[in-house]
Enzyme design. Structure first.
Site, PDB file in Angstrom:
ATOM      1  N   ASP A  85       0.826  -1.212   0.000  1.00 57.07           N
ATOM      2  CA  ASP A  85       0.000   0.000   0.000  1.00 57.07           C
ATOM      3  C   ASP A  85       0.856   1.256   0.000  1.00 57.07           C
ATOM      4  O   ASP A  85       2.036   1.220   0.351  1.00 57.07           O
ATOM      5  CB  ASP A  85      -0.936   0.023   1.223  1.00 57.07           C
ATOM      6  CG  ASP A  85      -0.207   0.140   2.548  1.00 57.07           C
ATOM      7  OD1 ASP A  85       0.806  -0.569   2.735  1.00 57.07           O
ATOM      8  OD2 ASP A  85      -0.621   0.943   3.397  1.00 57.07           O
ATOM      9  N   GLU A 180       0.099  -1.159   5.648  1.00 54.90           N
ATOM     10  CA  GLU A 180       1.131  -0.728   6.595  1.00 54.90           C
ATOM     11  C   GLU A 180       0.957   0.737   6.945  1.00 54.90           C
ATOM     12  O   GLU A 180       1.123   1.146   8.091  1.00 54.90           O
ATOM     13  CB  GLU A 180       2.522  -0.969   5.996  1.00 54.90           C
ATOM     14  CG  GLU A 180       3.683  -0.794   6.976  1.00 54.90           C
ATOM     15  CD  GLU A 180       4.264   0.598   7.042  1.00 54.90           C
ATOM     16  OE1 GLU A 180       5.127   0.830   7.906  1.00 54.90           O
ATOM     17  OE2 GLU A 180       3.865   1.492   6.262  1.00 54.90           O
TER      18      GLU A 180
HETATM   19 ZN   LIG Z   1       6.829   2.143   4.141  1.00 54.74          ZN
END
Ligand SMILES: [Zn+2]
Length: 415
Positions: A85, A180
């Site tokens: 992401d 994340e």
């Molecule tokens: Zn990163």
């Protein structure tokens, strides 16, 4: 070893960044945005294409893959991990990567918004990239090198290893995670299924850098209770919790112990919100330090301030509640010195100077370390992340690939 190798990491990066994988902190789904699965699915396919037969994406958008050992030695299974992401800070839709060959130090003006300029005076790391090929976005989006550079480096390293069977290595696990950037990258990881003993995230910046430390973090909730009466009849009776909270905040040190006055390994006490009214007021703090004892010290400083203020308001009362948020991964990594030692050796073999760095924040690596997978962070070359001026040197990225390949060899040699 790499003389005749045509690196694929930059080409991969430029392909992957065109797939929008922005995560969304307001979404409750897993992954937070369905589009992250487009890239995850593609990566699983590409790994399969390299002959990694178990490569797959699970229902949560995680990619797992195993490159089997080609040595008889009992080498621990090592995982390389990156997140698919990109950050919600700048748009990740319609990314147009641009390769600027042979950077000569002159300003790089991005074509889709000429106000977005990369200058060596503002981005000093560019001075270390003279002569390199630089990848940027086009001015209206971030690049997404965070962390598609890590993804691309791992993919190219696997590509290298599957086409150079003479390089001896133990079992290698690949893990690509969603979300994340919204703090949920480890939410649905199945470490049992992953089956690795040690890991490395490829989510760092400057070439040669190796991060083995994160903050240790606590949250503190301070609740102050005053005494409420009708304000028309309050003389000598009303005790205002808001004013007491204000006094507490005013007594926090002004030149030290705050995020705005500290760098490097210094920690801080940071008020993040204040809610309530005259009767009851709640102040939230985050406490940060690199050692747990430092957290306790700062919590004691805060409590002393609160007690000092409350002494002048005997009818008021307070509670101070400490919640553990995360801990410095060094506490775990110190038990497995080979994880850092082997990484240092690999970075050196890639012809780079090792730069040990501390992260003034938390990472998925720190969470993984405490979940049972000791996991420091390796460089990828990514710079000015989460911004429209984000860039990466192709030469740095290729060094990350070399470092991974050296690293699996070091583990094999020393097992
Ligand atoms: Zn990163």
């Amino acid at each position: 070893m790499f003389e005749s190798y045509v690196f694929t990491a930059a080409a991969r990066l430029m392909r992957y960044v065109q797939i929008d994988t922005q995560s969304d902190p307001r979404s409750a789904t897993q992954p937070s945005t369905e589009k992250q699965k487009y890239l995850a699915r593609l990566l699983a396919q590409e790994l399969k294409g390299m002959g990694i037969s178990d490569a797959h994406m699970d229902e949560w958008g995680y990619v797992y893959a195993t490159l089997p050992a080609n040595t008889e030695k009992p080498v621990p299974a090592i995982c390389f991990c990156a997140h698919v992401d990109t950050a919600p800070d700048a748009s990740g839709t319609g990314v147009k990567p641009i390769l600027h060959r042979g950077f000569d130090g002159a300003d790089i003006v991005l074509p889709d918004d000429e106000k977005i300029v990369l200058r060596t005076s503002e981005l000093p790391y560019l001075n270390q990239c003279i002569g390199h090929d630089i990848i940027t976005a086009s001015g209206t989006t971030l690049l997404g090198g965070d962390d598609k550079a890590g993804v691309a480096a791992i993919m190219d390293a696997i590509h290298f290893l599957t086409t150079h069977n003479g390089i001896k290595h133990g079992t290698i696990k690949v893990l690509f995670t969603p979300d994340e950037e919204v703090g949920r990258g480890t939410a649905k990881i199945d470490l049992q299924k992953l089956g690795a003993q040690f890991g490395y995230t490829l989510d760092g910046g400057n070439r040669g850098s190796l991060e083995d430390e994160t903050f240790s973090a606590d949250g503190v909730t301070l609740t102050i209770r005053g005494v409420i009466t009708h304000p028309g009849d309050a003389k000598g009776k009303l005790v205002n919790a808001l004013k007491i909270a204000g006094e507490v905040l005013a007594r926090l040190p002004s030149n030290t112990l705050s995020p705005e006055t500290t760098v490097g390994r210094e920690g801080f006490i940071h008020p993040t919100s204040m809610n309530g009214g005259a009767e009851k007021c709640v102040v939230e703090f985050i406490i940060r330090d690199f050692v747990t004892a430092g957290l306790k010290e700062k919590e004691a400083i805060l409590e002393n301030i609160v007690q000092g203020v409350l002494r002048n308001h005997p009818q008021a009362s307070y509670t101070l509640e400490v919640t553990e948020q995360y801990r410095n991964m060094k506490e775990v990594l110190d038990n497995y010195p080979q994880v850092i030692a082997h990484a240092k050796e690999a970075i050196g073999r890639a012809g780079l100077q090792v730069k040990m760095e501390s992260i003034r924040g938390g990472t998925d690596g720190s969470r993984l370390s405490f979940m049972g997978l000791p996991c420091p962070n390796l460089f990828t070359g990514m710079q000015a992340i989460h911004s429209k001026r984000e860039f990466i040197s192709v030469q740095d990225l290729n060094k990350a690939v070399e470092t991974i390949v050296h690293l699996v060899q070091v583990w094999e040699e020393r097992s």
